[in-house]
Structures are given as structure tokens and as C-alpha cells.
Design a protein around this motif. Structure first.
Motif, PDB file in Angstrom:
ATOM      1  N   ASN A 222      -3.316   2.534  -5.505  1.00 29.64           N
ATOM      2  CA  ASN A 222      -2.717   2.866  -4.213  1.00 29.64           C
ATOM      3  C   ASN A 222      -1.791   1.755  -3.719  1.00 29.64           C
ATOM      4  O   ASN A 222      -1.517   1.647  -2.539  1.00 29.64           O
ATOM      5  CB  ASN A 222      -3.778   3.180  -3.172  1.00 29.64           C
ATOM      6  CG  ASN A 222      -4.676   1.999  -2.872  1.00 29.64           C
ATOM      7  OD1 ASN A 222      -4.514   0.920  -3.437  1.00 29.64           O
ATOM      8  ND2 ASN A 222      -5.633   2.198  -1.997  1.00 29.64           N
ATOM      9  N   ARG A 223      -1.309   0.917  -4.648  1.00 30.82           N
ATOM     10  CA  ARG A 223      -0.396  -0.172  -4.306  1.00 30.82           C
ATOM     11  C   ARG A 223       0.792  -0.151  -5.268  1.00 30.82           C
ATOM     12  O   ARG A 223       0.664   0.264  -6.407  1.00 30.82           O
ATOM     13  CB  ARG A 223      -1.109  -1.514  -4.385  1.00 30.82           C
ATOM     14  CG  ARG A 223      -2.313  -1.594  -3.441  1.00 30.82           C
ATOM     15  CD  ARG A 223      -2.891  -2.971  -3.310  1.00 30.82           C
ATOM     16  NE  ARG A 223      -2.020  -3.955  -2.686  1.00 30.82           N
ATOM     17  CZ  ARG A 223      -1.722  -4.024  -1.391  1.00 30.82           C
ATOM     18  NH1 ARG A 223      -2.207  -3.137  -0.572  1.00 30.82           N
ATOM     19  NH2 ARG A 223      -0.947  -4.973  -0.912  1.00 30.82           N
TER      20      ARG A 223
ATOM     21  N   ALA B 105       0.188   5.731  -8.289  1.00 34.06           N
ATOM     22  CA  ALA B 105      -0.804   6.703  -7.825  1.00 34.06           C
ATOM     23  C   ALA B 105      -1.240   7.649  -8.942  1.00 34.06           C
ATOM     24  O   ALA B 105      -2.364   8.152  -8.937  1.00 34.06           O
ATOM     25  CB  ALA B 105      -0.250   7.507  -6.655  1.00 34.06           C
TER      26      ALA B 105
ATOM     27  N   GLU C  92       1.158   5.271   0.650  1.00 36.80           N
ATOM     28  CA  GLU C  92       0.546   6.370   1.396  1.00 36.80           C
ATOM     29  C   GLU C  92       0.912   7.721   0.785  1.00 36.80           C
ATOM     30  O   GLU C  92       0.110   8.637   0.804  1.00 36.80           O
ATOM     31  CB  GLU C  92       0.973   6.337   2.855  1.00 36.80           C
ATOM     32  CG  GLU C  92       0.425   5.147   3.620  1.00 36.80           C
ATOM     33  CD  GLU C  92       0.791   5.221   5.083  1.00 36.80           C
ATOM     34  OE1 GLU C  92       0.594   6.286   5.693  1.00 36.80           O
ATOM     35  OE2 GLU C  92       1.293   4.211   5.593  1.00 36.80           O
TER      36      GLU C  92
ATOM     37  N   THR D 142      -3.339  11.662  -6.666  1.00 39.20           N
ATOM     38  CA  THR D 142      -4.130  11.052  -7.738  1.00 39.20           C
ATOM     39  C   THR D 142      -5.134  12.058  -8.288  1.00 39.20           C
ATOM     40  O   THR D 142      -5.269  12.219  -9.497  1.00 39.20           O
ATOM     41  CB  THR D 142      -4.858   9.799  -7.217  1.00 39.20           C
ATOM     42  OG1 THR D 142      -3.872   8.867  -6.767  1.00 39.20           O
ATOM     43  CG2 THR D 142      -5.695   9.151  -8.303  1.00 39.20           C
TER      44      THR D 142
ATOM     45  N   ARG E   7       0.816  -1.217   0.000  1.00 38.40           N
ATOM     46  CA  ARG E   7       0.000   0.000   0.000  1.00 38.40           C
ATOM     47  C   ARG E   7       0.850   1.269   0.000  1.00 38.40           C
ATOM     48  O   ARG E   7       1.778   1.416   0.787  1.00 38.40           O
ATOM     49  CB  ARG E   7      -0.926   0.003   1.202  1.00 38.40           C
ATOM     50  CG  ARG E   7      -1.908   1.143   1.197  1.00 38.40           C
ATOM     51  CD  ARG E   7      -3.013   0.900   2.207  1.00 38.40           C
ATOM     52  NE  ARG E   7      -3.933   1.994   2.269  1.00 38.40           N
ATOM     53  CZ  ARG E   7      -4.907   2.201   1.402  1.00 38.40           C
ATOM     54  NH1 ARG E   7      -5.074   1.362   0.404  1.00 38.40           N
ATOM     55  NH2 ARG E   7      -5.719   3.229   1.514  1.00 38.40           N
TER      56      ARG E   7
ATOM     57  N   VAL F 233      -1.241  10.061  -1.353  1.00 38.44           N
ATOM     58  CA  VAL F 233      -1.619   9.430  -2.620  1.00 38.44           C
ATOM     59  C   VAL F 233      -2.989   9.887  -3.118  1.00 38.44           C
ATOM     60  O   VAL F 233      -3.147  10.191  -4.292  1.00 38.44           O
ATOM     61  CB  VAL F 233      -1.556   7.887  -2.494  1.00 38.44           C
ATOM     62  CG1 VAL F 233      -2.278   7.202  -3.636  1.00 38.44           C
ATOM     63  CG2 VAL F 233      -0.104   7.445  -2.469  1.00 38.44           C
ATOM     64  N   GLY F 234      -3.977   9.968  -2.238  1.00 40.00           N
ATOM     65  CA  GLY F 234      -5.310  10.402  -2.674  1.00 40.00           C
ATOM     66  C   GLY F 234      -5.306  11.789  -3.278  1.00 40.00           C
ATOM     67  O   GLY F 234      -5.905  12.035  -4.325  1.00 40.00           O
TER      68      GLY F 234
END
Length: 128
Positions: free
Chosen positions: A94-95, A89, A52, A117, A50, A113-114
Motif C-alpha cells: 500500500n506504498r 497494490a 489510497e 489488491t 501511502r 487499494v484494498g
């Protein structure tokens, strides 16, 4: 750090190429969602699995490595001031299958990451 300017804690302008290419509106947004960090030698930025954060080094060098079942590693790539870690990302993942390790001490910025993206999607759409 001055609003709208990409600088490190010493006030020097960031040299990460990624920040110079997108439109000004999204660059300002990126400044607001990123965090300046130091990148000490041998620091593991992320393990395989994952993600982050995406990391954008200003100085230093980051190795992208594959970790084998027996614990050995094989270098798959390197990232310097013209690149970033967390490439999955950029396409909404997210990996990652790679571990990122600082090989030469430096500094840079990291973005969750969110947020990255979402921001990268905005940049990509404005380039078309």
C-alpha cells in the motif's frame, strides 16, 4: 452506468485493456468497486508514500515521477489507457516511491487499494 458494463458518464465503453482480460465474474465485481473520475491536467493522483487508490485511465496520460530532496522531479514512467497506477497494490503493498501526476487531461476509473489488491489476487489465481 449500466450494471456489468464498463462505461464512462457519457455511456462510452471503457478502453482500459485491464478490464478485458479477466474472467467475466471478476470483471463485474470490478465494475461495482470502481468509481468513474475525470483526470484534469496537473492533478496529483498520489504522492510518494501511502497509496489510497489505483487509477485506470481511459483517456489522457499520467506521469510517474520521483521527487528529489531538493523538490525537483525525474520522470520514471508514463501510464496511458493500457495501464494503471498503483502497481505495488497488485502485489499487496500500500506504498509507492512514485508520485502520479496527470499530464494530459482525460478520464478513467479509480479503485481503493484494498479492494484492488483483493480483486487482482482473484484474477491472478484464476489465470493459473
Amino acid at each position: 452506468m449500466q450494471s456489468g458494463k464498463r462505461t464512462n458518464t457519457a455511456g462510452n465503453r471503457s478502453v482500459t485493456r485491464y478490464f478485458y482480460q479477466p474472467p467475466i465474474a471478476t470483471t463485474t465485481h470490478f465494475v461495482l468497486i470502481s468509481e468513474y473520475i475525470s483526470l484534469p491536467n496537473h492533478r496529483i493522483l498520489h504522492e510518494a508514500g501511502r497509496l489510497e487508490f489505483a487509477y485506470f485511465p481511459n483517456r489522457g496520460l499520467i506521469s510517474l515521477v520521483v521527487v528529489m530532496k531538493d523538490g525537483g522531479t525525474a520522470e520514471a514512467g508514463i501510464v496511458g489507457k493500457k495501464g494503471f497506477t498503483g502497481i505495488p497494490a497488485a502485489v499487496g503493498l500500500n506504498r509507492s516511491t512514485l508520485q502520479a501526476v496527470v499530464q494530459i487531461t482525460g478520464d478513467g476509473f479509480r479503485v481503493a487499494v484494498g479492494a484492488f489488491t483483493k480483486d487482482f489476487g482473484i484474477r491472478f489465481n484464476t489465470c493459473n
